[in-house]
Design an enzyme around this catalytic site. Structure first.
Site, PDB file in Angstrom:
ATOM      1  N   SER A 252       0.932  -1.108  -0.029  1.00  0.00           N
ATOM      2  CA  SER A 252       0.018   0.117   0.061  1.00  0.00           C
ATOM      3  C   SER A 252       0.932   1.186  -0.012  1.00  0.00           C
ATOM      4  O   SER A 252       2.243   1.084  -0.029  1.00  0.00           O
ATOM      5  CB  SER A 252      -0.980  -0.164   1.371  1.00  0.00           C
ATOM      6  OG  SER A 252      -0.161   0.156   2.518  1.00  0.00           O
ATOM      7  N   LYS A 253       0.264   2.398   0.325  1.00  0.00           N
ATOM      8  CA  LYS A 253       1.034   3.724   0.049  1.00  0.00           C
ATOM      9  C   LYS A 253       2.219   3.797   1.269  1.00  0.00           C
ATOM     10  O   LYS A 253       2.977   4.139   1.016  1.00  0.00           O
ATOM     11  CB  LYS A 253       0.086   4.751   0.126  1.00  0.00           C
ATOM     12  CG  LYS A 253      -0.508   5.166  -1.303  1.00  0.00           C
ATOM     13  CD  LYS A 253      -1.199   6.070  -1.118  1.00  0.00           C
ATOM     14  CE  LYS A 253      -2.198   6.586  -2.482  1.00  0.00           C
ATOM     15  NZ  LYS A 253      -2.901   7.948  -2.558  1.00  0.00           N
TER      16      LYS A 253
END
Length: 476
Positions: A252-253
């Site tokens: 994810s980010k």
């Protein structure tokens, strides 16, 4: 068979690490086999596709050096390469399946489909479409169409079959068609779905190998039955492993799943980024560092792992540091220069070059140059309290710094060699190790425990700065 591969992003977001790796593996495979690398834009999601995202994809690929042989902004005989410009082609192939009874119109509304899914869940059945429109007669459909009822086109999934995907990475993977529903191939807005458009495009563009993330593996049996329905030969499939964060959660980010251009802005070199991305799920012996030509030479699908890859920022940082050390100093200076000018408002390019030259073996990412060099550009730089206590508040520190100040001030040639003689001469006269002289000087000049070589620091700072800073710690 000539190799033709494609990278087919949707312009609904930036080019992230996973997409960049898919593009890279296809690019390497094409270059290794003297084949063709195609960029095709799957932009049929009209609500989410944007020109900004498309430009970002181009920009990201160009920064990484992933040039395409066919596609937007390139020549090619298999275009158009944007799916929104191929709608007539899809319509023709949809009509063919309808005429042959391999597809049918479906007028079930989203609300009806949601209700059917809930009913299936209550019965503990697979939540797939119940095929209620398979038997819809042409007259019934035309009547509903005339009434303005929206409709889609579904493909008739063959029943009672085992479909085996001969995957070049994962081996044979089997699917049961009884667990797959009659999937939509044309949406109510007249646009094709991903599975349908991808198959038509891959065939017409003569794609030989489909190399993509293993999140697409579940799409493959649906695509295979479409190939069979048209009587087309299958391409070869290779599904590469997903990328996880260091904590083994899906990337994810917070792990780094962001635009590759952000890494440029963070100070990573494109060749380091390319090298690192190539190592996400692929390897060659125990090698870690590869030039672009070495990647092309050594890349093979046999080296792609089945298990997920782990994105590790520490490893990326290490790799970037290695590339900085081997890059041309002029190139690193060009990257550092605007950062130093912005941070310190300096205009002395020659001085900046000398400063940057001292840190080439210490940079991890390019913006590190600003905090690392603060004491070269500011007189009010902070002094580490621990360093001050250990090296500047001793009884002998003022005496050492005073002697250094006097001797350095008398140097006519303020060069590294002459500076070294002063330090070594003082240590010898005092009967102490060289470090006893160097440590308090480093603390006074930099405020830090670590720095580039002391003689280099003194030379680049220059006589005036050095004398002024030493004087601060010399008792009157």
């Amino acid at each position: 068979m000539s190799v033709r591969v494609r990278f087919a992003p949707s312009p609904t977001g930036y080019l992230h690490i996973g997409g960049a790796r898919t593009a890279l593996f296809n690019w390497l495979f094409a270059r290794k086999h003297k084949g063709t690398f195609i960029l095709r834009v799957e932009d049929t999601d009209r609500t989410r596709s944007t020109q900004e995202a498309l430009d970002a994809i181009y920009h990201g690929m160009e920064w990484l050096g992933l040039d395409w042989d066919e596609g937007p902004k390139a020549d090619g005989n298999y275009g158009p390469y944007l799916q929104t410009e191929r709608l007539d082609i899809y319509k023709k192939h949809i009509d063919l399946l309808l005429q042959e009874g391999k597809a049918y119109y479906c007028v079930c509304t989203p609300e009806e489909l949601a209700h059917k899914r809930k009913e299936a869940e209550k019965k503990k059945e697979a939540p797939k479409y119940d095929q209620s429109c398979r038997t819809l007669s042409p007259d019934e459909f035309e009547k509903m169409k005339a009434e303005g009822k929206p409709y889609v086109v579904r493909f008739k999934m063959p029943q009672g079959r085992k479909i085996v995907v001969a995957d070049m990475v994962r081996g044979d993977v089997e699917f049961n068609t009884d667990l797959l529903d009659d999937f939509v191939i044309m949406k109510s807005d007249g646009f094709p779905t991903y599975n349908f458009a991808a198959v038509v495009d891959d065939h017409l563009m003569e794609i030989s190998h489909i190399i993509r993330g293993d999140d697409h593996l579940s799409n493959t049996p649906r695509q295979i039955v479409l190939y069979e329905a048209f009587g087309w030969d299958l391409p070869k499939f290779a599904h590469i492993p997903m990328i996880l964060g260091k904590d083994k959660a899906r990337m994810s980010k917070r792990h780094g799943a962001t635009s590759v251009i952000v890494y440029r802005d963070m100070g990573y070199l494109p060749e380091a980024m390319l090298n690192y991305i190539a190592r996400l799920g692929w390897g060659h012996k125990d090698d870690e560092i590869f030039s672009r030509d070495e990647l092309i030479e050594k890349f093979s699908l046999d080296g792609v792992t089945k298990s997920p890859a782990v994105f590790d920022m520490d490893k990326l940082n290490w790799l970037n540091g290695q590339y900085i050390r081997t890059a041309l100093p002029e190139r690193i200076f060009d990257l550092c220069e605007p950062l130093l000018i912005e941070a310190y408002k300096t205009k002395d390019l020659e001085y900046m070059k000398r400063v940057v030259g001292l840190f080439l073996d210490r940079l991890v990412v390019i913006p590190d140059i600003v905090p690392l060099t603060e004491y070269f550009f500011k007189e009010d730089f902070p002094v580490d309290p621990k360093v001050e206590e250990k090296y500047l508040k001793t009884e002998q520190a003022p005496r050492i710094l005073s002697a250094l100040k006097d001797r350095l001030s008398k140097l006519d040639n303020f060069t590294k060699d002459e500076i070294e003689k002063v330090f070594k001469g003082l240590a010898e006269e005092m009967g102490v190790k060289l470090g006893v002289v160097i440590h308090p000087c480093r603390a006074a000049l930099t405020g830090r425990k670590e720095s580039p070589g002391m003689y280099d620091v003194v030379e680049v700072l220059g006589k005036e700065r050095v004398i002024d800073r030493l004087a601060r710690y010399v008792k009157a």
